[in-house]
Design an enzyme around this catalytic site. Structure first.
Site, PDB file in Angstrom:
ATOM      1  N   ASP A 311      -8.105   5.554  -3.629  1.00 55.57           N
ATOM      2  CA  ASP A 311      -7.029   4.808  -2.945  1.00 55.57           C
ATOM      3  C   ASP A 311      -7.577   3.746  -1.987  1.00 55.57           C
ATOM      4  O   ASP A 311      -8.759   3.724  -1.670  1.00 55.57           O
ATOM      5  CB  ASP A 311      -6.142   5.803  -2.182  1.00 55.57           C
ATOM      6  N   GLU A 314      -8.018  -1.990  -2.659  1.00 57.35           N
ATOM      7  CA  GLU A 314      -7.805  -3.426  -2.972  1.00 57.35           C
ATOM      8  C   GLU A 314      -8.937  -4.263  -2.393  1.00 57.35           C
ATOM      9  O   GLU A 314      -9.273  -5.267  -3.037  1.00 57.35           O
ATOM     10  CB  GLU A 314      -6.440  -3.878  -2.411  1.00 57.35           C
ATOM     11  N   ASP A 424       2.630   2.391  -3.913  1.00 54.90           N
ATOM     12  CA  ASP A 424       3.682   2.878  -3.010  1.00 54.90           C
ATOM     13  C   ASP A 424       5.054   2.286  -3.325  1.00 54.90           C
ATOM     14  O   ASP A 424       5.518   1.360  -2.656  1.00 54.90           O
ATOM     15  CB  ASP A 424       3.303   2.557  -1.558  1.00 54.90           C
TER      16      ASP A 424
HETATM   17  C1  GLC Z   1      -1.529   5.023   0.499  1.00 55.30           C
HETATM   18  C2  GLC Z   1      -1.356   5.582  -0.898  1.00 55.30           C
HETATM   19  C3  GLC Z   1      -0.437   6.782  -0.860  1.00 55.30           C
HETATM   20  C4  GLC Z   1      -0.991   7.811   0.101  1.00 55.30           C
HETATM   21  C5  GLC Z   1      -1.206   7.201   1.480  1.00 55.30           C
HETATM   22  C6  GLC Z   1      -1.919   8.145   2.430  1.00 55.30           C
HETATM   23  O1  GLC Z   1      -0.332   4.503   0.971  1.00 55.30           O
HETATM   24  O2  GLC Z   1      -0.890   4.614  -1.787  1.00 55.30           O
HETATM   25  O3  GLC Z   1      -0.290   7.319  -2.149  1.00 55.30           O
HETATM   26  O4  GLC Z   1      -0.108   8.889   0.195  1.00 55.30           O
HETATM   27  O5  GLC Z   1      -1.989   6.033   1.376  1.00 55.30           O
HETATM   28  O6  GLC Z   1      -3.165   8.478   1.948  1.00 55.30           O
END
Ligand code: GLC
Length: 639
Positions: A311, A314, A424
């Site tokens: 995660d 980007e 998200d």
């Molecule tokens: C980002 C991710 C999401 C996750 C959050 C906390 O927003 O896209 O899926 O729950 O971070 O880690």
């Protein structure tokens, strides 16, 4: 050979992005049918009245992309309104088709690329890379599916996860302790709802440090992983791109000592901030740094972990230290001024544009194949190379095992190393439709293992939205319910109609043999797991406009309900089909419907599946986990 139908054109000094795996002979000049404006460095193509445009993977708006502007520039933006131009992914393959002739384009450029598809001028498609160091591929073929197959041969075989990853997964940002996770497992078990995975969000870490586990909240982690596995549940932790700056934290210390973090112009490490506070970003584009970071996944695979989600890659930047200083200085100036209306807007902009500020992506550099490259020029590769780092390490750490891996940011080529989730989204009906419309474009681009946050990530969901979203998610390879901290809880046991949820999830498990085999066919034959109707029924003009029904594999068409309070929907059948209205895997009615328009009832707990003529749909007896499904004893629904 399908590669013979591909022409490659080069402009400037293109980067070897790793997207393409085959050599294609270079052509000179400008791609056929295009005009190139040297001043604006823009390619233009005149769209005919009947031209439709498909592809671009994870983007907003409909299946036919004509009528909007899309910017490939991976963005951490949770507000997926239809006026957005960039989401988390850059998948630069599209097809233009007027019904009798079609061609594909793949723009291999890792920086920002703007695809204006009839936005500025309804009849013009223009493509403008911010830096024109581009490999531009034109792919000819007799049909969209043939073009897709050639493109996919060009970019290599898609990632295949372990089979248990085709089960249902529960996730939420906010499971803080091992007991929170035990509760999720227990509640699902009590209700007899199948479950294969529980995802661990950043809460499991010690101070949001990658590859650490909080020892108080998750004591004896290895045994906990084992305990869950005995229950049939795989724990799937998140890994974030930023490495916390903290003296004594081994990953930070090693990365710093070896020079593996992204550097600023002056050679010092960029200091940004994400969940852990201040972080450095590993330089995944550097081979040694990539190998080094990848090895760290072993810390968790050694504890029994067999799946991950990558995660914030980007990369998402809450702020950089340098920019923050500039912002504070600007705020001080504003403090001493009388703010008129324009001054107020300027002030607001200064403060609200701190996160993911475009200027910040120009403040750091990569050591990419021996070249010092400013980040923005290769921005879209970062998530791809993070995922590649993990995947290459898995080949060494556990060569005989498949590891579940999917990422938020991506670029073409990453599809060989992992899947994607679409980031998200929000608990809105329109985002269920967006999920439906994105799936074929993701399949087309090779991201066959993909899915959205079911039920919606941001905002408060409702029981009927989760139910309808699950009824669609049954068919998406990645099948995960995920939600944000602070939103209404949306595990299926939080709602009233748990029997209906159980039936829906069991239907997914009954369909796993079909889903898995159609998924594998798409991977092995460079095909599409989910297709727009038009791709199979190209001579049927009505199918040009069907934006809310999909073909799933070779045998079935689905028509999900994606609007509030509906008890049915209009469905267009391009040929006679057998409607199977499922209430559960063993409770359904069937009816043969003729070609044409129908209004079909679909109560909240019902799933509409249409079996195509001459085809069949196998159903297994569901089990609590995928690996327990008896695939030898299948019931067949024949047309
Ligand atoms: C980002 C991710 C999401 C996750 C959050 C906390 O927003 O896209 O899926 O729950 O971070 O880690």
């Amino acid at each position: 050979m399908s590669l013979e139908k591909i022409r490659k054109y080069e402009f400037g000094n293109p980067y070897d992005t790793g997207a393409v795996v085959c050599d294609v002979r270079k052509q000179v000049g400008i791609p056929e049918g295009f005009k190139y404006d040297m001043n604006t460095e823009t390619f233009t193509y005149t769209l005919g009245e009947k031209d439709m445009v498909f592809g671009l993977g994870e983007t907003v708006r409909g299946i036919n992309k004509r009528g909007w502007i899309y910017v490939s520039n991976n963005a951490d933006d949770p507000v997926h309104d239809e006026n957005k131009t960039s989401l988390y992914a850059s998948q630069n393959f599209l097809i233009v088709d007027d019904g009798s002739s079609a061609f594909g384009i793949f723009v291999d450029n890792p920086g920002s690329v703007t695809f204006d598809i009839g936005y500025t001028d309804m009849n013009v498609m223009s493509i403008h890379p911010e830096n024109n160091d581009t490999s531009f591929y034109v792919i000819n073929g007799d049909s969209p599916l043939e073009i897709v197959a050639s493109f996919r041969e060009l970019v290599g075989k898609s990632y295949v996860p372990p089979i248990w990853a085709f089960g249902y997964g529960q996730s939420r940002w906010g499971y803080k302790t091992a007991d929170d996770i035990r509760t999720v497992a227990k509640r699902y078990k009590e209700l007899g709802i199948p479950l294969d995975m529980i995802y661990m969000d950043i809460d499991y870490m010690q101070d949001f440090k990658d590859f650490t586990v909080n020892p108080e909240r998750f004591p004896d982690f290895e045994n906990f992983v084992k305990e869950m596995k005995e229950e049939g549940i795989h724990l799937v932790p998140i890994i974030d791109a930023g490495v916390k700056i903290e003296d004594g934290y081994d990953i930070y210390e090693e990365g710093k000592a070896k020079g593996y973090f992204c550097k600023k112009e002056d050679g010092s490490n960029l200091v940004a901030a994400v969940w852990p506070g201040k972080v450095h970003f590993p330089d995944f584009l550097n081979d040694d740094a990539r190998a080094w970071f990848g090895e760290k996944y072993k810390i968790l695979t050694d504890a029994g972990i067999e799946g991950f989600w990558n995660d914030m890659n980007e990369p998402a930047i809450f702020y950089t230290e340098d920019h923050l200083k500039e912002v504070f200085a600007q705020v001080k100036e504003f403090e001493n001024k009388e703010l008129d209306i324009w001054g107020f807007f300027d002030f607001k902009d200064v403060v609200s544009s701190i996160a993911n500020n475009p200027e910040d992506y120009r403040r750091f550099y990569h050591d990419f194949n021996g070249r010092k490259v400013r980040h923005d020029k290769v921005h879209n590769l970062y998530g791809f190379y993070m995922t590649r780092s993990a995947s290459e390490a898995f080949d060494k750490i556990c060569p005989d095992k498949k590891i579940l891996m999917f990422s938020r940011a991506s670029y073409t080529g990453m599809h060989r190393y992992g899947g994607v989730w679409t980031g998200d989204n929000t608990s809105r009906w329109s985002h269920l439709l967006m999920n439906i419309q994105m799936m074929p474009a993701l399949s087309m681009n090779g991201f066959v293992f993909s899915g959205a946050d079911i039920g919606g990530f941001g905002g408060n969901t409702t029981e009927d939205l989760v139910m309808r979203w699950i009824a669609f998610g049954i068919f998406t390879p990645l099948f995960r319910n995920h939600s944000a901290l602070g939103t209404r809880e949306q595990e299926l046991y939080q709602f009233e109609r748990t029997d209906d949820f159980k039936n829906l999830i069991e239907l997914r498990y009954a369909l796993v043999p079909y889903i898995y085999s159609e998924f594998m066919k798409a991977v092995d034959n460079n095909g599409m797991y989910m297709k727009p109707l038009y791709f199979e029924y190209r001579n049927d003009d009505r199918c040009r406009e069907v934006e809310d029904q999909l073909l799933v594999g070779d045998s079935i068409m689905i028509a999900p309900v994606y609007e509030q309070n509906r008890t049915g929907r209009n469905v267009y059948l391009p040929e006679e089909m057998k409607l199977v209205r499922f209430r559960s895997y063993d409770d359904y009615d069937t009816e043969v419907l003729e070609k044409g328009d129908h209004y079909v009832k679909a109560a909240l707990n019902e799933v509409l599946v249409f079996v195509r003529p001459g085809k069949e749909l196998p159903l297994a007896k569901p089990a609590r986990q995928v690996e327990k499904i008896d695939t030898k004893d299948l019931k067949i629904i024949k047309f």
